[in-house]
Design an enzyme around this catalytic site. Structure first.
Site, PDB file in Angstrom:
ATOM      1  N   ASP A   1       0.906  -0.961   0.085  1.00  0.00           N
ATOM      2  CA  ASP A   1       0.078   0.196   0.017  1.00  0.00           C
ATOM      3  C   ASP A   1       0.902   1.213  -0.061  1.00  0.00           C
ATOM      4  OD1 ASP A   1      -1.955   1.798   0.116  1.00  0.00           O
ATOM      5  OD2 ASP A   1      -2.309   1.497   2.395  1.00  0.00           O
TER       6      ASP A   1
ATOM      7  N   ASP B   1      -1.674   5.498  -5.808  1.00  0.00           N
ATOM      8  CA  ASP B   1      -1.979   4.634  -4.430  1.00  0.00           C
ATOM      9  C   ASP B   1      -2.328   3.106  -5.026  1.00  0.00           C
ATOM     10  OD1 ASP B   1      -2.633   3.586  -2.240  1.00  0.00           O
ATOM     11  OD2 ASP B   1      -4.773   4.180  -2.222  1.00  0.00           O
TER      12      ASP B   1
END
Length: 496
Positions: A101, A319
């Site tokens: 992440d 992201d």
């Protein structure tokens, strides 16, 4: 004296004339007549890597190099919808499966006392739980630690005065959240030092031990052991390791979109001629870029660039923890209209569950246009149809493809795995820029092991094979043997 001399030379002769077996593999005969190997089978890069390993031990006991992680998972929301890797924490080390992440900072894993943590995973992963009492290298982060005096991103740190324990609460964009306490612990990894040099290494890092979870994190269908935050904050593992000179201040990934997914994740800089770079927006908690325009089939769309600007809760963010991609409404509407206009003669437009979809009877590559996301410094990200469309099944004999970009009324434009797959991404935190290039992520990549980029290793899908470990052990054993022989000769000449 003569007897001692004879004994020493006899011992040296035996050692030099015999092939020594160490840890199950043979070591070649040594020749003390040459200090530099005359055989061309040992590359210069290998020797440099060996020297770096030795110099690190001599100077400061810090080994620096490239860390290569395995990657599993895929961007397909109908299969996995996330990419994950494995980390080893504690002494003895225990392995945890964690999501990759780049939209958050903290590495956290499930605590054995977690409330709301799934106990099984639909991904077929054996879930593990961290127990500090079972690790000899574990220690809690106290309230007096600097970490407890600052908030990182949306992390609310607080002190539990009754236990003098630094805790945290983290909220994600999808509404899910986790809370727990910070632990200082050993993290184990394989450090790639050169073309044939891999060192088993470890470093102390601070991570979160989750005692509570909410939202989607409590669901077992895609449950994993935690999340590996690669954000730019001081608490991310990449920031912790690079601050101590253990790894470069750069990391790279290549997320494979086709087949079973997987890919490449390295703490280091991937070198690829086609990579283009664009500057990061400074002083942001996420990886914000300056998106300037969007083009379909080479034609710029009528979008006011200010809708992409970074201000308040707006901006353009890269992201990897987001499965799809999200466009602000001012950009989404002209984008979908342009795609539909370009293919309306060849497909059947339809609406499915509120999304613009198309019934397609042939390959989307033959019908749908290329899309360009144009960033500052002249860096364009070219998207193939599969990188902005999702295949959601079949209807009346035709394939159903839908726009993968989702509309947001207010907030940031977020480019997730849908867009990022099948590309090398380089997060150069030292130079405050991000680079990318289209790439087959099933292939190996070259990763720089020096700041001058003149020395690199071949990485990707890298496992520490027995032969590679043998080469490392062989190198270290040769060095140890040479030191032993030097000591024997020193003793000999002392008695002359």
């Amino acid at each position: 004296m003569r007897a001692l001399t004879s004994l020493i030379f006899a011992l040296v002769s035996v050692v030099l004339s015999a092939t020594v077996v160490y840890s199950g593999f043979p070591l070649q005969r040594l020749s003390l007549q040459r200090a530099f190997p005359s055989s061309h089978s040992i590359e210069l890069e290998t020797l440099r890597a060996r020297d770096r390993l030795r110099h690190a031990r001599i100077l400061q006991d810090v080994v620096s190099g490239v860390v290569d992680f395995s990657v599993e998972g895929s961007s397909d929301p109908l299969l996995v919808g996330l990419y994950f890797t494995k980390v080893k924490l504690g002494t003895p080390p225990k392995e945890f499966t964690v999501q990759i992440d780049t939209g958050s900072d903290i590495l956290w894993v499930n605590c054995n006392s977690c409330n709301g943590c799934p106990r099984a995973s639909g991904l077929g992963i054996q879930l593990n739980f961290f127990d500090a009492s079972n690790s000899s290298s574990s220690s809690l982060v106290s309230c007096s630690d600097p970490i407890c005096n600052s908030a990182f991103q949306t992390t609310a740190t607080q002190c539990l005065s009754q236990t003098n324990q630094c805790s945290y609460t983290f909220q994600y964009g999808d509404g899910s959240g986790t809370s727990g306490y910070y632990v200082s612990e050993s993290m184990y990894f394989d450090m790639v030092m050169g073309p044939t040099m891999i060192a088993n290494s470890s470093a102390t890092v601070v991570f979160g031990c989750s005692t509570y979870q909410s939202g989607d994190l409590t669901k077992s269908d895609h449950a994993i052991d935690g999340i590996f935050g690669f954000g730019p904050g001081d608490l991310s593992v990449i920031s912790q390791l690079s601050a101590r000179g253990i790894t470069p201040k750069v990391f790279s990934h290549c997320l494979k979109g086709e087949g079973n997914g997987g890919g490449i994740l390295v703490l280091g800089e991937v070198l690829e001629p086609g990579i283009v770079y664009s500057p990061l927006v400074p002083s942001q908690p996420h990886y914000n870029l300056y998106l300037q325009s969007i083009a379909v089939n080479g034609q710029a769309l009528p979008i006011d660039p200010s809708v992409f600007a970074t201000s308040n809760n707006r901006g353009t963010i890269i992201d990897s923890g987001t499965t799809l991609a999200y466009l602000v409404e001012e950009a989404y509407t002209p984008f979908v209209s342009a795609i539909t206009a370009a293919v309306s003669q060849s497909v059947t437009p339809t609406i499915s569950k509120g999304s613009q979809c198309y019934l397609v009877s042939t390959s989307v590559d033959e019908i749908f246009p290329m899309v360009s996301l144009n960033f500052a410094a002249g860096a364009s990200m070219v998207l193939r149809p599969e990188e902005y469309l999702m295949h959601l099944g079949f209807y009346d004999g035709a394939a159903l493809w839908c726009i993968g970009f989702q509309k947001v009324q207010e907030g940031a434009t977020i480019l997730g795995d849908l867009v990022m797959k099948d590309k090398i991404f380089v997060y150069d935190l030292a130079r405050q820029q991000i680079g990318w290039a289209n790439y087959d992520c099933s292939q190996a990549v070259n990763v720089s092991v020096t700041s001058e980029k003149n020395e690199f290793v071949n990485a990707g899908q890298l496992s520490v094979s027995g032969s590679t470990q043998d080469k490392l052990l062989q190198s270290l054993a040769i060095e140890a043997l040479a030191l032993f022989l030097s000591f024997i000769l020193f003793i000999h000449f002392q008695f002359l």
